[in-house]
Design an enzyme around this catalytic site. Structure first.
Site, PDB file in Angstrom:
ATOM      1  N   SER A  51      44.277  73.652  11.449  1.00 36.42           N
ATOM      2  CA  SER A  51      44.588  72.336  12.017  1.00 36.42           C
ATOM      3  C   SER A  51      46.272  72.222  11.910  1.00 36.42           C
ATOM      4  O   SER A  51      46.814  73.400  12.622  1.00 36.42           O
ATOM      5  CB  SER A  51      44.148  71.424  11.061  1.00 36.42           C
ATOM      6  OG  SER A  51      44.013  70.216  11.425  1.00 36.42           O
TER       7      SER A  51
ATOM      8  N   LYS B 265      48.749  75.160  13.794  1.00 35.45           N
ATOM      9  CA  LYS B 265      49.594  75.137  14.627  1.00 35.45           C
ATOM     10  C   LYS B 265      50.923  75.984  14.143  1.00 35.45           C
ATOM     11  O   LYS B 265      51.712  76.870  14.786  1.00 35.45           O
ATOM     12  CB  LYS B 265      50.236  73.821  14.767  1.00 35.45           C
ATOM     13  CG  LYS B 265      49.230  72.852  15.202  1.00 35.45           C
ATOM     14  CD  LYS B 265      49.733  71.126  15.010  1.00 35.45           C
ATOM     15  CE  LYS B 265      48.818  70.245  14.777  1.00 35.45           C
ATOM     16  NZ  LYS B 265      47.782  69.902  15.603  1.00 35.45           N
TER      17      LYS B 265
ATOM     18  N   HIS C 131      35.628  69.723  12.385  1.00 35.38           N
ATOM     19  CA  HIS C 131      37.040  70.401  11.848  1.00 35.38           C
ATOM     20  C   HIS C 131      37.155  70.893  10.593  1.00 35.38           C
ATOM     21  O   HIS C 131      36.980  70.015   9.442  1.00 35.38           O
ATOM     22  CB  HIS C 131      37.869  68.985  12.226  1.00 35.38           C
ATOM     23  CG  HIS C 131      39.443  69.280  12.166  1.00 35.38           C
ATOM     24  ND1 HIS C 131      39.884  70.054  13.000  1.00 35.38           N
ATOM     25  CD2 HIS C 131      40.099  69.090  11.096  1.00 35.38           C
ATOM     26  CE1 HIS C 131      41.183  70.173  12.831  1.00 35.38           C
ATOM     27  NE2 HIS C 131      41.524  69.599  11.465  1.00 35.38           N
TER      28      HIS C 131
END
Ligand code: GCU
Length: 389
Positions: A227, A231, A368
């Protein structure tokens, strides 16, 4: 097109990519999105404060190290937790990743130091008034398949991301940023590092430690994150070419997902909700993403020719699985310059069917998160590229 230079000329070989185009793209991402980071500080200090050669019932050696970011021991510092599989005959490859809730949350091992840093509000038991308590041990263990990692001969190193910069918008007064302010400076300039760049910088400092640990094969360290920390892993791999494999788990907007598809979380939304993640310049693109001098497939291409893995989850539409896949796919022309096989498919794979070339991709069933299935794929990918069975 990742292969067209600013001056309009086309890049046709690996040398021109490495010498001209890669630096151009890296500079775009530095100045317009993540922000520039400082060089490795001269005063970096490492203190090993724990070693247990019989950890996890004899399966591992556990080491814990404080990494001081400045000569002031009261200043910002990060605790790194390292598990090395027992019985290794030489240096082993490793996975390195930041965690969301303190090192003690990744495993119930009672020997792990409980984080003393500020914690986000958490629905997990064990977090009271932004601090971790005893009860938080193992709270996030479902995300860290420590047994599988060790059983397959890999070490695991992890640190709490909030040790580097607490994840809230305080105008960069806490965390590592102030250590590097010039005299009179009170916040980063519009092209200087936000929080993601700081977290990524912290991963490089963890690697600085691993380079001193003779149990670790530092030419074979995979950086992994989920998540916002996915990044972060991608940016860490772009900035620091010592990372041999880069893994993005459900990184979404600002990570693997293309911005111009305008699906799921948008650049505007992310800058609004998390104004501290990127550098000041990124907000210029809130209403005009098509003016960005790049899209996120070029972040993946910055990893080339090193192996990179992008993972999505079917129900994680906020992170746009298809946009994450397309980024991986459109990084391929750069890998081709190095004669490296890309993904091996032009179509979004069916769920739970990983594609694995030098670029890896899967979309798994579910939401997720990080699951043992994701870890299994990362271990298979690392085995393949690290020349293991
Ligand atoms: C939010 C945010 C995402 C981010 C995620 C996370 O959902 O919108 O961009 O990836 O938090 O880090 O958990």
């Amino acid at each position: 097109d990742p292969l067209v230079l600013k001056n309009g000329q086309r890049v046709t070989d690996a040398a021109a990519w490495t010498r001209q185009r890669r630096p151009e793209i890296l500079e775009f991402f530095r100045s317009e999105m993540f922000g520039r980071r400082p060089a490795t500080p001269a005063g970096l200090k490492f203190k090993v404060f724990d070693e247990d050669r019989g950890a996890l019932g004899g399966k591992a050696t556990r080491r814990q190290i404080t990494i001081y970011f400045s000569p002031d021991e009261k200043g910002p510092r990060m605790d790194l937790l390292v598990y090395v599989p027992a019985g290794a005959s030489g240096p082993v490859p490793a996975f390195l990743g930041l965690n969301f809730a303190g090192n003690q949350a990744i495993h119930p091992d009672p020997g792990i130091k409980i984080s003393e840093s500020w914690q986000r509000d958490s629905k997990q038991p064990g977090y009271v008034k932004n601090r971790a308590t005893e009860e938080s041990r193992g709270a996030m263990k479902h995300r860290w398949d420590v047994d599988a990692i060790l059983a397959r001969g890999y070490a695991l190193a992890t640190a709490y991301y909030g040790d580097i910069d607490p994840d809230f918008n305080d105008g960069f007064q806490n965390g590592v940023h102030p250590v590097f302010y010039r005299t009179g400076q009170t916040k980063p300039a519009p092209d200087e590092w936000g929080s993601i760049a700081a977290w990524a910088w912290g991963l490089s400092r963890a690697l600085d430690y691993l380079e001193r640990d003779s149990a670790i094969d530092t030419k074979r360290v995979a950086v992994m994150g989920h998540s916002r920390l996915g990044k972060t892993a991608l940016w860490a791999g772009a900035e620091d070419e010592r990372f041999a494999i880069v893994i993005s788990n459900n990184s979404g907007c600002g990570g693997a997902k293309l911005s111009r598809r305008v699906f799921g979380e948008s650049v505007h939304q992310i800058n609004y909700s998390f104004p501290h993640w990127f550098c000041g310049n990124f907000a210029k693109y809130n209403e005009r993403v098509s003016d960005l001098p790049f899209d996120q497939h070029m972040l993946i291409a910055l990893v080339a020719p090193r192996p990179v893995y992008v993972a999505s989850a079917e129900q994680d539409l906020h992170a746009d699985p298809r946009g994450e896949f397309l980024s991986a796919l459109h990084a391929e022309p750069v890998y081709r310059l190095f004669n490296a096989p890309g993904l091996g498919t032009k179509d979004l794979p069916t769920v739970n069917q990983p594609a694995m070339g030098t670029i890896g991709y899967h979309v798994r069933t579910g939401v997720h998160d990080v699951t043992p299935y994701d870890w299994k794929c990362y271990l298979d990918f690392a085995d393949r590229h690290f020349g293991r069975k």
